[in-house]
Design a protein around this motif. Structure first.
Motif, PDB file in Angstrom:
ATOM      1  N   LEU A  18     -35.736  46.707  25.040  1.00 15.33           N
ATOM      2  CA  LEU A  18     -34.283  46.614  25.198  1.00 15.33           C
ATOM      3  C   LEU A  18     -33.605  46.247  23.884  1.00 15.33           C
ATOM      4  CD1 LEU A  18     -33.795  44.906  28.677  1.00 15.33           C
ATOM      5  CD2 LEU A  18     -32.991  47.140  27.973  1.00 15.33           C
ATOM      6  N   THR A  19     -34.190  45.355  23.137  1.00 15.80           N
ATOM      7  CA  THR A  19     -33.609  44.942  21.852  1.00 15.80           C
ATOM      8  C   THR A  19     -33.590  46.106  20.875  1.00 15.80           C
ATOM      9  OG1 THR A  19     -34.433  42.694  22.214  1.00 15.80           O
ATOM     10  CG2 THR A  19     -33.794  43.284  19.968  1.00 15.80           C
ATOM     11  N   ILE A  20     -34.688  46.818  20.798  1.00 13.44           N
ATOM     12  CA  ILE A  20     -34.768  47.969  19.882  1.00 13.44           C
ATOM     13  C   ILE A  20     -33.782  49.053  20.304  1.00 13.44           C
ATOM     14  CG2 ILE A  20     -36.271  49.849  19.102  1.00 13.44           C
ATOM     15  CD1 ILE A  20     -38.570  47.813  19.131  1.00 13.44           C
ATOM     16  N   SER A  21     -33.693  49.346  21.605  1.00  7.63           N
ATOM     17  CA  SER A  21     -32.764  50.388  22.066  1.00  7.63           C
ATOM     18  C   SER A  21     -31.311  49.973  21.853  1.00  7.63           C
ATOM     19  CB  SER A  21     -33.025  50.742  23.530  1.00  7.63           C
ATOM     20  OG  SER A  21     -32.763  49.636  24.358  1.00  7.63           O
ATOM     21  N   THR A  22     -30.979  48.705  22.003  1.00 11.82           N
ATOM     22  CA  THR A  22     -29.617  48.220  21.758  1.00 11.82           C
ATOM     23  C   THR A  22     -29.241  48.378  20.288  1.00 11.82           C
ATOM     24  OG1 THR A  22     -29.838  46.611  23.552  1.00 11.82           O
ATOM     25  CG2 THR A  22     -28.082  46.226  21.952  1.00 11.82           C
ATOM     26  N   ILE A  23     -30.166  48.057  19.417  1.00 12.57           N
ATOM     27  CA  ILE A  23     -29.910  48.225  17.985  1.00 12.57           C
ATOM     28  C   ILE A  23     -29.700  49.704  17.653  1.00 12.57           C
ATOM     29  CG2 ILE A  23     -30.969  48.017  15.689  1.00 12.57           C
ATOM     30  CD1 ILE A  23     -32.236  45.393  16.709  1.00 12.57           C
ATOM     31  N   LEU A  24     -30.539  50.568  18.196  1.00 15.87           N
ATOM     32  CA  LEU A  24     -30.414  52.005  17.933  1.00 15.87           C
ATOM     33  C   LEU A  24     -29.091  52.559  18.471  1.00 15.87           C
ATOM     34  CD1 LEU A  24     -34.041  53.332  18.530  1.00 15.87           C
ATOM     35  CD2 LEU A  24     -32.800  53.125  16.372  1.00 15.87           C
ATOM     36  N   PHE A  25     -28.721  52.172  19.708  1.00 15.92           N
ATOM     37  CA  PHE A  25     -27.448  52.639  20.269  1.00 15.92           C
ATOM     38  C   PHE A  25     -26.269  52.133  19.439  1.00 15.92           C
ATOM     39  CE2 PHE A  25     -29.610  53.192  24.547  1.00 15.92           C
ATOM     40  CZ  PHE A  25     -29.562  54.574  24.480  1.00 15.92           C
ATOM     41  N   GLY A  26     -26.349  50.924  18.939  1.00 14.33           N
ATOM     42  CA  GLY A  26     -25.291  50.379  18.086  1.00 14.33           C
ATOM     43  C   GLY A  26     -25.160  51.151  16.792  1.00 14.33           C
ATOM     44  N   LEU A  27     -26.287  51.484  16.168  1.00 17.38           N
ATOM     45  CA  LEU A  27     -26.252  52.264  14.934  1.00 17.38           C
ATOM     46  C   LEU A  27     -25.712  53.665  15.162  1.00 17.38           C
ATOM     47  CD1 LEU A  27     -29.631  51.206  13.277  1.00 17.38           C
ATOM     48  CD2 LEU A  27     -27.321  50.584  12.561  1.00 17.38           C
ATOM     49  N   VAL A  28     -26.166  54.305  16.231  1.00 11.07           N
ATOM     50  CA  VAL A  28     -25.705  55.662  16.540  1.00 11.07           C
ATOM     51  C   VAL A  28     -24.209  55.655  16.860  1.00 11.07           C
ATOM     52  CG1 VAL A  28     -25.902  57.549  18.219  1.00 11.07           C
ATOM     53  CG2 VAL A  28     -27.954  56.527  17.248  1.00 11.07           C
ATOM     54  N   TYR A  32     -21.280  57.500  14.737  1.00  9.39           N
ATOM     55  CA  TYR A  32     -20.401  58.465  15.409  1.00  9.39           C
ATOM     56  C   TYR A  32     -18.938  58.146  15.121  1.00  9.39           C
ATOM     57  CZ  TYR A  32     -17.827  60.812  19.096  1.00  9.39           C
ATOM     58  OH  TYR A  32     -16.917  61.558  19.782  1.00  9.39           O
ATOM     59  N   PHE A  33     -18.530  56.876  15.233  1.00  6.31           N
ATOM     60  CA  PHE A  33     -17.135  56.523  15.018  1.00  6.31           C
ATOM     61  C   PHE A  33     -16.734  56.659  13.545  1.00  6.31           C
ATOM     62  CE2 PHE A  33     -17.648  54.342  19.157  1.00  6.31           C
ATOM     63  CZ  PHE A  33     -16.657  55.037  19.828  1.00  6.31           C
ATOM     64  N   ILE A  34     -17.648  56.399  12.633  1.00 12.19           N
ATOM     65  CA  ILE A  34     -17.357  56.610  11.212  1.00 12.19           C
ATOM     66  C   ILE A  34     -17.148  58.093  10.936  1.00 12.19           C
ATOM     67  CG2 ILE A  34     -18.382  56.526   8.890  1.00 12.19           C
ATOM     68  CD1 ILE A  34     -19.643  53.836   9.746  1.00 12.19           C
ATOM     69  N   ILE A  35     -18.003  58.936  11.486  1.00 12.33           N
ATOM     70  CA  ILE A  35     -17.869  60.381  11.305  1.00 12.33           C
ATOM     71  C   ILE A  35     -16.583  60.877  11.960  1.00 12.33           C
ATOM     72  CG2 ILE A  35     -18.874  62.608  11.960  1.00 12.33           C
ATOM     73  CD1 ILE A  35     -21.638  61.276  11.558  1.00 12.33           C
ATOM     74  N   LEU A  36     -16.249  60.383  13.134  1.00  8.95           N
ATOM     75  CA  LEU A  36     -15.025  60.789  13.834  1.00  8.95           C
ATOM     76  C   LEU A  36     -13.781  60.397  13.032  1.00  8.95           C
ATOM     77  CD1 LEU A  36     -14.003  62.066  16.500  1.00  8.95           C
ATOM     78  CD2 LEU A  36     -13.871  59.746  17.412  1.00  8.95           C
ATOM     79  N   GLU A  37     -13.775  59.202  12.479  1.00 10.06           N
ATOM     80  CA  GLU A  37     -12.633  58.752  11.668  1.00 10.06           C
ATOM     81  C   GLU A  37     -12.478  59.616  10.418  1.00 10.06           C
ATOM     82  OE1 GLU A  37     -11.222  54.808   9.183  1.00 10.06           O
ATOM     83  OE2 GLU A  37     -12.828  54.623  10.652  1.00 10.06           O
TER      84      GLU A  37
END
Length: 158
Positions: A18-28, A32-37
Motif C-alpha cells: 500500500l505504501t509503495i502504490s500510494t507513492i507511485l499514484f502520487g508521482l503519477v 499528470y497535473f504538471i503536464i496538464l498545466e
C-alpha cells in the motif's frame, strides 16, 4: 483434525505494498497535473500567437488591397476600395474587424497610431498604422500604404 493452512499475505507485506502504490499514484498524479498545466499554457500561447498572426496578415492584406485608408475617430480605421469596405475598431484588449463577417482578435494593444506623412491623425486619410502588441512579447507592428498621385488627387472624404 488437522488445521487448514491458508496461503495469504502478512499484515506487514500488505502495508508495504500500500505504501509503495500510494507513492507511485502520487508521482503519477503530480506528473499528470504538471503536464496538464504546461499543455494549457502552451495552448493559450498558441491561440494568442495565431490571433496575432491572423490580425497581422489581414491588416497587411487589407492595407494592400485598399484604395484609401481613413481614420474615423478614436481607434476606428476604415479600408476603402471599389468593391467593399473593411473597418477596424481598436480597443485595449481586442480588435474587431468588420467586413462581410465580423472577426474579433483578442490581443492586448499598448499604442495605436494612425498617421499621414509622419503626422498623427485621428480623422482623414492615413498612410501609416503602427501599434504595440503586449501579448506577443511586446512586438511592434507597422503597416504602410503607398498612395499614387492619381489616388491622392482624386481623394475625397467618404
Amino acid at each position: 483434525m488437522k488445521p487448514i493452512k491458508i496461503k495469504a499475505f502478512s499484515l506487514l507485506e500488505v502495508l508495504v505494498a500500500l505504501t509503495i502504490s500510494t507513492i507511485l499514484f502520487g508521482l503519477v498524479g503530480s506528473a499528470y497535473f504538471i503536464i496538464l498545466e504546461n499543455y494549457h499554457k502552451y495552448k493559450f500561447t498558441q491561440e494568442v500567437s495565431y490571433d496575432t498572426y491572423t490580425l497581422h496578415r489581414l491588416l497587411f492584406m487589407d492595407m494592400d488591397k485598399s484604395n484609401y485608408v481613413n481614420a474615423m475617430g478614436q481607434g476606428h480605421l476604415m479600408y476603402i476600395n471599389f468593391k467593399d469596405t473593411v473597418s477596424y475598431e481598436f480597443q485595449d484588449e481586442l480588435v474587431i474587424r468588420k467586413a462581410q463577417m465580423e472577426d474579433t482578435f483578442f490581443v492586448k494593444l499598448d499604442e495605436v497610431n494612425f498617421s499621414y506623412k509622419n503626422t498623427n491623425v485621428s480623422l482623414g486619410v492615413v498612410d501609416q498604422l503602427s501599434f504595440s502588441c503586449a501579448n506577443a512579447g511586446k512586438s511592434n507592428f507597422y503597416f504602410y500604404k503607398n498612395y499614387g498621385a492619381d489616388v491622392l488627387i482624386n481623394y475625397h472624404e467618404y
